[in-house]
Motif scaffolding. Sequence first.
Motif, PDB file in Angstrom:
ATOM      1  N   ARG A  59      22.260  35.563  -8.821  1.00 28.38           N
ATOM      2  CA  ARG A  59      22.533  36.439  -9.965  1.00 28.38           C
ATOM      3  C   ARG A  59      21.796  35.889 -11.171  1.00 28.38           C
ATOM      4  O   ARG A  59      21.719  34.670 -11.359  1.00 28.38           O
ATOM      5  CB  ARG A  59      24.029  36.517 -10.229  1.00 28.38           C
ATOM      6  CG  ARG A  59      24.443  37.578 -11.238  1.00 28.38           C
ATOM      7  CD  ARG A  59      25.931  37.906 -11.102  1.00 28.38           C
ATOM      8  NE  ARG A  59      26.777  36.780 -11.442  1.00 28.38           N
ATOM      9  CZ  ARG A  59      27.282  36.556 -12.674  1.00 28.38           C
ATOM     10  NH1 ARG A  59      27.005  37.405 -13.652  1.00 28.38           N
ATOM     11  NH2 ARG A  59      28.062  35.523 -12.903  1.00 28.38           N
ATOM     12  N   GLU A  99      21.203  43.852  -9.098  1.00 29.74           N
ATOM     13  CA  GLU A  99      21.528  43.001  -7.953  1.00 29.74           C
ATOM     14  C   GLU A  99      21.099  43.606  -6.620  1.00 29.74           C
ATOM     15  O   GLU A  99      21.300  42.979  -5.572  1.00 29.74           O
ATOM     16  CB  GLU A  99      23.043  42.742  -7.914  1.00 29.74           C
ATOM     17  CG  GLU A  99      23.669  42.315  -9.231  1.00 29.74           C
ATOM     18  CD  GLU A  99      23.117  40.991  -9.728  1.00 29.74           C
ATOM     19  OE1 GLU A  99      22.750  40.164  -8.885  1.00 29.74           O
ATOM     20  OE2 GLU A  99      23.043  40.797 -10.959  1.00 29.74           O
ATOM     21  N   HIS A 148      14.483  36.393 -10.211  1.00 32.56           N
ATOM     22  CA  HIS A 148      15.585  37.172  -9.638  1.00 32.56           C
ATOM     23  C   HIS A 148      15.062  38.380  -8.872  1.00 32.56           C
ATOM     24  O   HIS A 148      15.573  38.715  -7.793  1.00 32.56           O
ATOM     25  CB  HIS A 148      16.531  37.620 -10.746  1.00 32.56           C
ATOM     26  CG  HIS A 148      17.734  38.354 -10.241  1.00 32.56           C
ATOM     27  ND1 HIS A 148      18.662  37.769  -9.406  1.00 32.56           N
ATOM     28  CD2 HIS A 148      18.147  39.634 -10.420  1.00 32.56           C
ATOM     29  CE1 HIS A 148      19.598  38.646  -9.106  1.00 32.56           C
ATOM     30  NE2 HIS A 148      19.297  39.786  -9.713  1.00 32.56           N
ATOM     31  N   CYS A 190      15.663  39.248  -4.853  1.00 33.18           N
ATOM     32  CA  CYS A 190      16.177  40.536  -4.371  1.00 33.18           C
ATOM     33  C   CYS A 190      15.158  41.241  -3.475  1.00 33.18           C
ATOM     34  O   CYS A 190      15.510  41.809  -2.433  1.00 33.18           O
ATOM     35  CB  CYS A 190      16.539  41.427  -5.554  1.00 33.18           C
ATOM     36  SG  CYS A 190      17.989  40.880  -6.485  1.00 33.18           S
TER      37      CYS A 190
END
Length: 312
Positions: free
Chosen positions: A250, A150, A216, A220
């Motif tokens: 997420r 994350e 993802h 990020c």
Amino acid sequence: MKRRVVVCGEKWVAEQCLEFLYDRNDTEICAIVAAPKDWQADLISFGAKRQLKVFIGNINDYIEELTCLKPDFIFSIQYRPLLKSPILNLPSHGCINLHFGLLPRYGGCYPVAWTILNGEKQAGATLHYMVNKFDEGDIIAQTTVLISEETTARELFDSISKAAVKLFIDTYPVLFSDTVKTRSQDLTQKLYYANDSIDFDRDRVIDWRKTGTEIHRTICAFSFEPFQLPLTSLHLPDGQQLQVTVTRSRLHNNGSSHPVENAGHIMEVTDSGKLLVATANGNLIEIGLLNNKTSRDFIKSLGYSPNDVIFK
């Protein structure tokens, strides 16, 4: 005799290293070379308040002025211009760079973004001597920080900044001693990214035809609040496409690796208003905020329900 140093740099990390050097009784900062604009620190004011010499812009333009100062070291800390040979040959003990990457990997530009895009588990900073080519000099010391699934670019940048300052402070006392040890870089392992390796306007736009992991990592890698956020296009029922920012995402990795036809479709809305969006391989991306509003509420503010909207 005091050590005479020149510091060229930007940002909080350079300011903290300057604070450290200024407070040492064995060191004299004989000049600062600062960027004209700096979003995180003001090295120009730092120098002016302490009555230090401050040059603004490209250090290569000040060879005559710096020669007169006879520095022992020149430190490059988050400084962008390449130091040319006349500058590299000027200090008696060499030029040293504090680079935000674990050399010989992640030399050049955008090491924070590329480290996340490539799915690395750790990043870090390298203190190394400077040579004519970017980021190829002998390594003095390195430090590492961990990356979670994350971790955003801003979070990683801040973590590396703190670790880099500590690395500089811990290493500086031995630079003038005989105990400093260096190692050459194994350039067969070199990974270098040029200035044009990322187009931030283009590359921060999410492509829902990619896998969940790829999307993802993109989210990020291009999340650098408050200055930059990833973007996605919403396809509305009236045919319009609206580009919006994405935050608080997420990855829901269900182990799928098979292509799906509903990439970009909202598969679920959570009780808290988050959206679960399908990716090309069937994994889901949870999106918490669109344009800094709860995702479900933002879509409702457009006059639609989540089932009416497709991410493109």
